[in-house]
Design a protein around this motif. Structure first.
Motif, short mmCIF file in Angstrom:
data_model
loop_
_atom_site.label_atom_id
_atom_site.label_comp_id
_atom_site.label_asym_id
_atom_site.label_seq_id
_atom_site.Cartn_x
_atom_site.Cartn_y
_atom_site.Cartn_z
N SER A 1 52.15 51.11 24.61
CA SER A 1 52.66 50.22 23.59
C SER A 1 53.81 50.87 22.67
O SER A 1 54.75 50.16 22.24
N THR A 2 53.85 52.28 22.39
CA THR A 2 54.64 52.79 21.49
C THR A 2 56.10 52.72 22.29
O THR A 2 57.24 52.56 21.76
N ILE A 3 55.97 52.92 23.73
CA ILE A 3 57.34 52.84 24.60
C ILE A 3 57.90 51.40 24.55
O ILE A 3 59.34 51.22 24.40
N SER A 4 56.94 50.43 24.72
CA SER A 4 57.51 49.18 24.60
C SER A 4 58.33 48.80 23.24
O SER A 4 59.21 48.12 23.42
N LEU B 1 65.67 56.06 22.26
CA LEU B 1 67.05 56.11 23.39
C LEU B 1 66.18 56.84 24.44
O LEU B 1 66.21 56.76 25.64
N ARG B 2 65.35 57.97 24.09
CA ARG B 2 64.52 59.00 25.11
C ARG B 2 63.61 57.99 25.76
O ARG B 2 63.39 58.00 26.87
N ALA B 3 62.76 57.12 25.22
CA ALA B 3 61.96 56.00 25.77
C ALA B 3 62.57 55.27 26.55
O ALA B 3 62.10 54.94 27.98
N PHE B 4 63.83 54.70 26.30
CA PHE B 4 64.27 53.71 27.48
C PHE B 4 64.67 54.53 28.53
O PHE B 4 64.61 54.24 29.54
N PHE C 1 56.94 51.45 32.46
CA PHE C 1 56.52 51.78 30.97
C PHE C 1 55.40 52.79 30.88
O PHE C 1 55.30 53.60 30.21
N SER C 2 54.44 52.55 31.80
CA SER C 2 53.32 53.42 31.81
C SER C 2 53.50 54.78 32.19
O SER C 2 53.04 55.65 31.63
N GLN C 3 54.45 54.95 33.15
CA GLN C 3 54.65 55.99 33.67
C GLN C 3 55.72 56.98 32.69
O GLN C 3 55.51 58.13 32.37
N ALA C 4 56.51 56.28 32.07
CA ALA C 4 57.28 56.65 30.86
C ALA C 4 56.28 57.10 29.66
O ALA C 4 56.66 58.18 29.15
N ALA C 5 55.54 56.31 29.31
CA ALA C 5 54.39 57.03 28.34
C ALA C 5 53.82 58.13 28.50
O ALA C 5 53.64 59.04 27.87
#
Length: 294
Positions: free
Chosen positions: A30-33, A6-9, A18-22
């Protein structure tokens, strides 16, 4: 649903990709995806509409994001509050204390405890030792001041040991004695604490061991009233020496009671094998600090 996914989303939406979230959560892209894909599989609905390098929220994604922000904030609040409890910045101590002796033994401890742990709410219950043991057994309080011996279901830490003194009218025939036994007082009326007080039981049990049944003419929970009755010549009362010394009265004499089994032993007790909160452990540690290890 895991808070990690949930935190990743939520961070993908907040950071705009995705890259900024990572970078924000210190993970690989890749982990976030994978985390977002896991969340979509769990809900059975797409949460993001991926258009080129852009990701737009779907209708389901907007719902998950809105509630996810609240859930994550609630989790953070929960962890923060638990940290405060661990550090004794908040919490509650349910403490039972008897009226007899608490002003001398526990009031100074209470002051130190409040100074050290101002965020802890102390829920104080005041009853006689016998009733406090019932409340302790029922789990209504965490710790209680009780007289020993007590229930085998409890563990305890001894606070003090004191002999009892007989409080006699100044004109009683034993008023000038250095010590006295209960058998000497079998013809004198007894003024006792109410039967909810352990000291009531102590005196009656010792009287029976001495071979007589006490003639009880009054029972009270008020020490000053009992002393007043003694001063008026109505009978004999009994107090721990440390308390009696502070209640001297010109009409009353204090004579040491020398019967075996009448020592006043005050302890802090808790249910054996019961969970003790950090607040309760802190009180026990303070008792040990001030009164020493048993």
């Amino acid at each position: 649903m895991e808070f990690r996914t949930l935190r990743a989303f939520v961070e993908v939406v907040r950071q705009g990709g995705f890259s900024q979230a990572a970078r924000t959560v210190f993970a690989t892209q890749s982990t976030i995806s994978k985390a977002v894909k896991q969340l979509e599989d769990e809900f059975g609905l797409p949460l993001l509409d991926r258009i080129g390098h852009r990701s737009l929220l779907t209708a389901a994604g907007r719902v998950v994001y809105r509630h996810g922000v609240k859930l994550l904030a609630g989790r953070d609040d929960l962890l923060a509050e638990l940290d405060e409890i661990r550090e004794l910045k908040q919490g509650a101590l349910r403490l039972g204390l008897p009226p007899v002796g608490s002003s001398i033994l526990f009031a100074p401890l209470f002051a130190v405890y409040r100074q050290r742990y101002p965020g802890i709410e102390v829920r104080l219950v005041e009853h006689g030792s016998a009733q406090l043991q019932e409340s302790l057994s029922a789990g209504e309080i965490d710790l209680a001041g009780v007289l020993l011996p007590t229930s085998p279901d409890f563990d305890w830490h001894t606070v003090t040991r004191e002999p009892l003194v007989a409080l006699l009218p100044a004109d009683h025939r034993f008023a000038d004695s250095r010590s006295i036994s209960l058998s000497d007082l079998k013809d004198t009326p007894f003024i006792l604490f109410e039967d909810g007080f352990a000291l009531h039981r102590v005196i009656l049990d010792a009287s029976r061991r001495a071979g007589f049944e006490a003639n009880i003419i009054a029972q009270s929970s008020q020490i000053d009233f009992m002393i007043g009755l003694v001063g008026a010549g109505l009978g004999v009362a009994f107090l721990p020496r440390m308390i009696a010394i502070q209640r001297r009265n010109s009409s009353v004499r204090q004579v040491l009671l020398d019967d075996a089994g009448t020592e006043w032993i005050m302890a802090i007790a808790w249910r054996r094998d019961a969970y003790l909160s950090g607040a309760a452990k802190a009180w026990l540690n303070l008792v040990r600090e001030v009164h020493g290890e048993n």
